[in-house]
Write a protein that holds these residues in place. Structure first.
Motif, short mmCIF file in Angstrom:
data_model
loop_
_atom_site.label_atom_id
_atom_site.label_comp_id
_atom_site.label_asym_id
_atom_site.label_seq_id
_atom_site.Cartn_x
_atom_site.Cartn_y
_atom_site.Cartn_z
N UNK A 90 0.82 -1.21 0.00
CA UNK A 90 0.00 0.00 0.00
C UNK A 90 0.85 1.26 0.00
N UNK A 91 1.98 1.22 0.69
CA UNK A 91 2.94 2.33 0.75
C UNK A 91 2.31 3.63 1.27
N UNK A 92 1.35 3.51 2.17
CA UNK A 92 0.78 4.72 2.77
C UNK A 92 1.38 5.01 4.14
N UNK A 93 2.45 4.28 4.47
CA UNK A 93 3.15 4.52 5.73
C UNK A 93 4.01 5.77 5.58
N UNK A 94 4.45 6.33 6.71
CA UNK A 94 5.26 7.55 6.69
C UNK A 94 6.21 7.57 7.87
N UNK A 95 7.42 8.02 7.63
CA UNK A 95 8.43 8.23 8.67
C UNK A 95 8.65 9.73 8.79
N UNK A 96 8.66 10.24 10.02
CA UNK A 96 8.72 11.69 10.19
C UNK A 96 9.38 12.06 11.52
N UNK A 97 9.71 13.37 11.61
CA UNK A 97 10.16 13.97 12.88
C UNK A 97 9.26 15.17 13.14
N UNK A 98 8.78 15.29 14.35
CA UNK A 98 7.91 16.40 14.73
C UNK A 98 8.74 17.44 15.48
N UNK A 99 8.94 18.62 14.84
CA UNK A 99 9.82 19.65 15.40
C UNK A 99 9.04 20.88 15.87
N UNK A 100 7.76 20.80 15.91
CA UNK A 100 6.95 21.97 16.26
C UNK A 100 7.21 22.47 17.68
N UNK A 101 7.59 21.57 18.58
CA UNK A 101 7.79 21.98 19.99
C UNK A 101 9.24 22.39 20.27
N UNK A 102 10.09 22.35 19.24
CA UNK A 102 11.51 22.68 19.45
C UNK A 102 11.78 24.11 19.01
N UNK A 103 12.75 24.75 19.70
CA UNK A 103 13.18 26.10 19.35
C UNK A 103 14.54 26.01 18.68
N UNK A 104 15.16 27.18 18.41
CA UNK A 104 16.44 27.20 17.73
C UNK A 104 17.52 26.46 18.48
N UNK A 105 18.43 25.89 17.70
CA UNK A 105 19.53 25.13 18.28
C UNK A 105 19.62 23.75 17.67
N UNK A 106 20.43 22.90 18.29
CA UNK A 106 20.62 21.52 17.82
C UNK A 106 19.93 20.57 18.80
N UNK A 107 19.16 19.61 18.29
CA UNK A 107 18.37 18.71 19.12
C UNK A 107 18.48 17.28 18.59
N UNK A 108 18.41 16.32 19.55
CA UNK A 108 18.35 14.91 19.19
C UNK A 108 16.88 14.49 19.23
N UNK A 109 16.34 14.20 18.04
CA UNK A 109 14.90 13.96 17.89
C UNK A 109 14.67 12.52 17.47
N UNK A 132 19.27 20.62 13.46
CA UNK A 132 19.61 22.01 13.80
C UNK A 132 18.52 22.92 13.26
N UNK A 133 18.00 23.79 14.12
CA UNK A 133 16.92 24.71 13.77
C UNK A 133 17.45 26.13 13.82
N UNK A 134 17.29 26.89 12.70
CA UNK A 134 17.76 28.28 12.62
C UNK A 134 16.64 29.14 12.06
N UNK A 135 16.78 30.45 12.32
CA UNK A 135 15.83 31.40 11.77
C UNK A 135 16.06 31.55 10.26
N UNK A 136 14.97 31.69 9.51
CA UNK A 136 15.07 31.84 8.05
C UNK A 136 15.45 33.27 7.69
N UNK A 137 16.41 33.40 6.73
CA UNK A 137 16.87 34.70 6.22
C UNK A 137 16.63 34.72 4.72
N UNK A 138 16.13 35.84 4.19
CA UNK A 138 15.88 35.99 2.76
C UNK A 138 16.68 37.18 2.24
#
Length: 506
Positions: A90-109, A132-138
């Motif tokens: 079926x291939x409807x499975x998914x592997x993911x990481x949920x980063x919504x609760x993390x702030x900037x920096x490096x994290x083991x998820x 690693x989570x950083x602020x976006x720059x344009x």
């Protein structure tokens, strides 16, 4: 003892213990291990490994940039055959990481999965991701076209490419934005493209660092329109032949002719402007005993794509050196002695005739010793401080002429004495064509326009121009009324004075 064993209570206790033992043996089996009852009911277990499963990251991508999430993961699933087979296909499975609760920096998820039945056990490799989570720059960057010039047909030269839009927005982590050194629109040319005409194509935009490694950033728009004008510049120049080696004894070189005497060069306008002749063709005359014809290749100077014709014919004519014999020497000496004795025996009439013969060479109306000046003598003169102007500029940019200093150059002019002496600096037009030139520092040839019959060479022959956006502070050249320009004005006046003095002397 027999009385004890025959007691009904003893038999009841033993039966109870046996019942408990049987119950424990059934219910304490491993949950994933098929039981005997399952085996008997033909329910089989299966293990499958699924590789290259994409990993998604859930986070607020409007103001965050995430790095370190693995692109793919490997799943090992185990369970009933039906569930495992259904999950795999079926291939409807998914592997993911949920980063919504993390702030900037490096994290083991921890890596997670979904859309897999509860009857199936799952193992994920890797189990964790260092994110690693950083602020976006344009930031905005100018785009330059990149293409393979060897794809163009012979004698056709690509000009400055035009990119639309000229700038793109690049978004990413500050550390990645700082790495961006070049933004290129890569134009893919193939055999179906007619490289003898202007090319218009869409091109993918990529960001590169100083080592030309691709930088992981977001580019908007990701493609641009590129127009590559194609032209054919040519110039006809004379061919000069150089000889090497020494002729054999008794042989002299009578003539050396090259056919054709001129060739046509094709290449960029800048390269052709630096070439006035072809002089690196050599002919070895060390073994010439008689006249001989050579066919040689015309070398391609730097920046020239082709030459026509590609070969020239060189005809070397030689002759034997004439040797003076003793008899000829004696005859000449006798004639010379006779001529020396003749004046003393000549009559006055002969003397008068002799004077009349020499009279034309001493006539005051015709200078002697070849001192007669040609009627239209060619001279060369240098005009100093001729101004250079920028043409075909765009209102979208500011232009700063870095070199030549003060926007003025010296021009060496050659022509007839009458024309050159009447020539002024204002009669010469020096211009730099800025069409198609985009922001940055660029070197552009200086075009020279002079009256007919005059040849001119500017020194230097190129100008360096800095092109900037209107919102970028720029330094414009000082106007004629500023103090900084007065030294240049005084120099040009002196140059004109000295030129006038030379004209008076001439």
């Amino acid at each position: 003892m027999d009385k004890f064993m025959n007691s009904p209570w003893v038999m009841k206790i033993v039966a109870l213990l046996l019942a408990l033992l049987l119950y424990m043996s059934v219910n304490l089996e491993e949950p994933n291990k098929p039981s005997a009852s399952q085996t008997e009911s033909n329910i089989n277990y299966q293990t499958e490994t699924i590789t290259n499963v994409p990993v998604r990251a859930y986070y607020n991508d409007k103001n965050k940039i995430v790095t370190g999430v693995p692109e793919y993961a490997t799943l090992t699933i185990q369970g009933p055959v039906g569930d495992v087979t259904s999950t795999k296909f079926k291939k409807d499975y998914e592997v993911y990481v949920d980063l919504n609760k993390y702030v900037g920096g490096t994290h083991k998820v921890e890596m997670q999965y979904k859309n897999i039945p509860n009857t199936v056990s799952v193992q994920i490799k890797p189990k964790y991701a260092n994110v690693t989570i950083e602020e976006k720059v344009t930031k905005k960057f100018s785009v330059e076209a990149s293409f393979d010039t060897s794809k163009f047909k012979e004698r056709y030269v690509p000009s400055q490419a035009i990119v639309e839009p000229r700038k793109v927005q690049i978004s990413g982590a500050q550390s990645q934005i700082n790495r961006v050194a070049y933004v290129k629109a890569v134009v893919e040319l193939d055999d179906s493209d007619d490289t003898s005409e202007t090319i218009e194509k869409k091109a993918q935009v990529i960001a590169l660092d100083r080592n030309l490694n691709k930088v992981n950033v977001q580019i908007n728009p990701s493609t641009v329109d590129v127009t590559i004008p194609v032209s054919t510049h040519s110039k006809e120049v004379p061919v000069k032949i150089q000889t090497t080696g020494n002729l054999p004894d008794g042989v002299v070189l009578d003539d050396l002719k090259v056919t054709p005497g001129t060739v046509k060069l094709y290449g960029s306008e800048e390269a052709l402007s630096k070439i006035d002749f072809i002089d690196d063709i050599e002919v070895d005359i060390s073994e010439l005993q008689k006249s001989k014809t050579f066919v040689v290749d015309v070398p391609l100077p730097e920046g020239v794509t082709s030459v026509a014709p590609s070969k020239v014919t060189i005809k070397a004519e030689v002759k034997q050196k004439e040797e003076t014999t003793d008899e000829q020497t004696d005859t000449k000496e006798t004639d010379n002695q006779k001529n020396d004795d003749e004046p003393s025996s000549e009559s006055p009439k002969d003397d008068e005739q002799g004077d009349q013969t020499e009279q034309p060479t001493t006539s005051p109306d015709k200078p002697t010793n070849g001192s007669e000046e040609p009627k239209d003598q060619t001279i060369t003169k240098t005009l100093k401080g001729v101004s250079v102007s920028l043409t075909n500029t765009s209102s979208d940019y500011n232009y700063d002429l870095l070199t030549p200093s003060g926007g003025k150059v010296d021009v060496e002019v050659t022509g007839s004495e009458k024309v050159i002496n009447a020539l002024q600096a204002g009669d010469i037009q020096l211009s730099v064509d800025m069409s198609g030139v985009q922001s940055g520092e660029t070197t552009v040839p200086i075009s020279v326009k002079v009256p007919d019959g005059v040849k001119a060479t500017a020194t230097p022959q190129q100008a360096k121009v800095k092109v900037t956006e209107p919102d970028t502070p720029t330094t414009t050249p000082p106007s004629g009324g500023d103090k900084g320009d007065k030294p240049s004005d005084s120099n040009s006046v002196k140059a004109d004075d000295s030129t006038s003095d030379q004209q008076e002397k001439q």
